[in-house]
Scaffold this motif. Structure first.
Motif, PDB file in Angstrom:
ATOM      1  N   PHE A 114      41.407  36.747  34.104  1.00  0.00           N
ATOM      2  CA  PHE A 114      40.269  37.388  34.787  1.00  0.00           C
ATOM      3  C   PHE A 114      40.287  37.068  36.285  1.00  0.00           C
ATOM      4  CE2 PHE A 114      38.086  37.236  30.497  1.00  0.00           C
ATOM      5  CZ  PHE A 114      38.051  38.607  30.334  1.00  0.00           C
ATOM      6  N   SER A 115      40.623  35.831  36.631  1.00  0.00           N
ATOM      7  CA  SER A 115      40.622  35.423  38.043  1.00  0.00           C
ATOM      8  C   SER A 115      41.684  36.165  38.833  1.00  0.00           C
ATOM      9  CB  SER A 115      40.846  33.905  38.145  1.00  0.00           C
ATOM     10  OG  SER A 115      39.793  33.190  37.531  1.00  0.00           O
ATOM     11  N   GLN A 116      42.863  36.334  38.242  1.00  0.00           N
ATOM     12  CA  GLN A 116      43.943  37.047  38.926  1.00  0.00           C
ATOM     13  C   GLN A 116      43.550  38.500  39.192  1.00  0.00           C
ATOM     14  OE1 GLN A 116      46.232  39.531  38.442  1.00  0.00           O
ATOM     15  NE2 GLN A 116      47.844  38.932  39.869  1.00  0.00           N
ATOM     16  N   LEU A 117      42.944  39.136  38.197  1.00  0.00           N
ATOM     17  CA  LEU A 117      42.538  40.531  38.339  1.00  0.00           C
ATOM     18  C   LEU A 117      41.417  40.676  39.362  1.00  0.00           C
ATOM     19  CD1 LEU A 117      43.000  43.380  37.418  1.00  0.00           C
ATOM     20  CD2 LEU A 117      41.541  42.958  35.438  1.00  0.00           C
ATOM     21  N   PHE A 118      40.487  39.716  39.393  1.00  0.00           N
ATOM     22  CA  PHE A 118      39.427  39.760  40.409  1.00  0.00           C
ATOM     23  C   PHE A 118      40.017  39.649  41.812  1.00  0.00           C
ATOM     24  CE2 PHE A 118      36.847  37.363  43.405  1.00  0.00           C
ATOM     25  CZ  PHE A 118      35.731  38.177  43.507  1.00  0.00           C
ATOM     26  N   THR A 119      40.933  38.700  42.013  1.00  0.00           N
ATOM     27  CA  THR A 119      41.498  38.487  43.349  1.00  0.00           C
ATOM     28  C   THR A 119      42.252  39.722  43.824  1.00  0.00           C
ATOM     29  OG1 THR A 119      41.698  36.126  42.884  1.00  0.00           O
ATOM     30  CG2 THR A 119      42.964  36.994  44.735  1.00  0.00           C
ATOM     31  N   THR A 120      43.015  40.353  42.929  1.00  0.00           N
ATOM     32  CA  THR A 120      43.742  41.569  43.293  1.00  0.00           C
ATOM     33  C   THR A 120      42.786  42.693  43.654  1.00  0.00           C
ATOM     34  OG1 THR A 120      45.555  40.946  41.801  1.00  0.00           O
ATOM     35  CG2 THR A 120      45.468  43.241  42.515  1.00  0.00           C
ATOM     36  N   SER A 121      41.762  42.893  42.833  1.00  0.00           N
ATOM     37  CA  SER A 121      40.777  43.946  43.111  1.00  0.00           C
ATOM     38  C   SER A 121      40.052  43.686  44.424  1.00  0.00           C
ATOM     39  CB  SER A 121      39.762  44.023  41.963  1.00  0.00           C
ATOM     40  OG  SER A 121      40.391  44.234  40.730  1.00  0.00           O
TER      41      SER A 121
END
Length: 466
Positions: A114-121
């Protein structure tokens, strides 16, 4: 008359995005600190604590292959909402799993995803929120937000809540912070193309997700076609790797060189955070005078000098002790200043410039990628950047500790300093070659063409209620 560029924080959508970033990343860093302390307490093994870090890093490297496709194909705003909601759920799971090491490892994998996807978004949304002339300031605040979150989560709130209230309260507080960040994202405007409709955004299908590796390769080919983008990617990867190297080497440096307990590292290296915040404030000014590539090169040379000084800190301290006239720390024949040894005082003196130099790396490089990446590939390029950064960072996590044990931590610090100096020289060489090929025209900085493009992309002032 020079056109006045309004402050980026006066833009409400960007302010909401920035606040969501700081709140959620602070909670994330506090959780990571707490997980390491809990696992250390349950297992009494530093290897088990390293597994916590690996449980966080490995999923970000693997899932990053798919994150870029999700960000480019689906609604960025929805992803920001859902990823923070997902992290709130995992924080609750940490609350109930806090006495079971295996369960903590498992939940960490989902938390990292979830953290990786948030940072990319989050990173891919920035160019849609501001004008091209505001991009360097926006990325400065973006990098500053991560620094603030690291200080607040790792140094202030994490240790304070864990010590006074315990891990249960910290996990519950983090869950609340993620809910707040999700609500802030809910009030963001639609993020995307003017001709697009978020309600009609399609979630990537099975075939698209299966093609994640080929999409990753396409993003890398797009970067390789542009030397400046390739160099910016290398700079960001270097910045991320350095952060993990510092995390691994600082405790060893404290014990082997300074002969101070590792838990005092927060105090000794606190000037790094102060220098980084000052450096982030100075980045727009420096970039305006030197340009982005030369600013990064300046940061690399500054880091190299600071690391060389830290590597030779024992030699410098010996020289000062033997030369009374040059010893500013001696007081009535003692070797301490404000109760600190010469070694600790010198380290703190070098730590401030180290943080300032480090601040010169990420913001200019990230801005270069935003300016030079095709609009339709921003998410995949940023995800590729994170995959490379985390993939490369796995190497020091595995081998650097052993190398430091064999050859000494000072030798490793000196070697890193020399490699950074080489990276700075190579950056200047690549830029010079690029200028020669382009007829000595400076690299574009998101000029009028980019501005017209983004004006076509953005939908100003519209609040998406889908």
């Amino acid at each position: 008359m020079k056109e006045r560029v309004p402050p980026v924080l006066s833009d409400r959508p960007f302010l909401l995005l920035w606040l969501a970033q700081i709140i959620s990343q602070t909670a994330q860093n506090a959780i990571l600190y707490t997980l390491i302390i809990i696992v250390l307490g349950l297992t009494e093994s530093t290897t088990s604590a390293s597994v916590v870090v690996l449980s966080f890093v490995v999923p970000t490297a693997v899932f990053g292959l798919f994150a870029g496709i999700l960000v480019d194909r689906w609604s960025k705003r929805r992803l920001l909402i859902l990823t923070n909601a997902g992290r709130a759920v995992t924080a609750v799971a940490f609350f109930f799993a806090r006495e079971h090491v295996g369960a903590l490892y498992g939940v960490t994998v989902f938390f990292a995803t979830f953290s990786q996807l948030f940072t990319t978004s989050n990173a891919a949304s920035i160019p849609y929120m501001v004008s091209p002339k505001q991009l360097i300031s926006a990325n400065t605040l973006f990098s500053g937000g991560f620094t603030i979150a690291q200080i607040a989560g790792l140094i202030i709130l994490g240790p304070a809540i864990l010590t006074t209230a315990g891990p249960g309260v910290l996990f519950a507080s983090a869950a609340g912070a993620f809910v707040v960040a999700s609500l802030l994202a809910r009030f963001l405007p639609y993020i995307g193309h003017a001709e697009g409709e978020e309600a009609h955004g399609t979630f990537p299908g099975r075939d698209e997700l299966r093609g994640a590796v080929s999409e990753f390769a396409a993003a890398l080919r797009s970067l390789r076609a542009d030397p400046l983008s390739t160099m910016a990617m290398a700079h960001i990867t270097m910045s991320s790797t350095l952060m993990l190297l510092f995390a691994i080497l600082v405790p060893r440096y404290m014990q082997a060189i300074l002969q101070v307990d590792a838990d005092k590292a927060v105090t000794v290296f606190a000037p790094v955070a102060v220098g980084a915040l000052i450096g982030l404030r100075a980045v727009p000014f420096v970039v305006g005078r030197l340009g982005k590539t030369r600013t990064v090169a300046l940061g690399l040379f500054g880091l190299a000098l600071c690391l060389l000084a830290l590597g030779f800190v024992e030699t410098i301290a010996d020289v000062l002790e033997r030369t009374e006239r040059l010893n500013p720390f001696a007081e009535q024949g003692t070797d301490r200043v404000f109760g600190l040894s010469i070694l600790v005082a010198l380290t703190m003196a070098f730590a401030g410039p180290l943080g300032f130099a480090y601040a010169m790396l990420n913001t200019p490089a990230q801005t270069t990628l935003h300016e030079r990446t095709p609009v339709e590939m921003r998410g995949r390029v940023i995800a590729s950047q994170m995959v490379l950064a985390n993939g490369v960072a796995l190497i020091p996590l595995v081998v650097v500790g052993g190398i430091a044990d064999l050859y000494g931590v000072s030798s490793v610090v000196l070697a890193i300093g020399l490699l950074l100096a080489l990276g700075g020289a190579l950056s200047l060489y690549v830029e010079r070659r690029w200028l020669q090929q382009e007829g000595n025209q400076p690299p574009p900085s998101g000029g009028e063409s980019a501005q017209r493009s983004r004006q076509q992309e953005a939908v100003p002032g519209s609040i998406d209620t889908t």
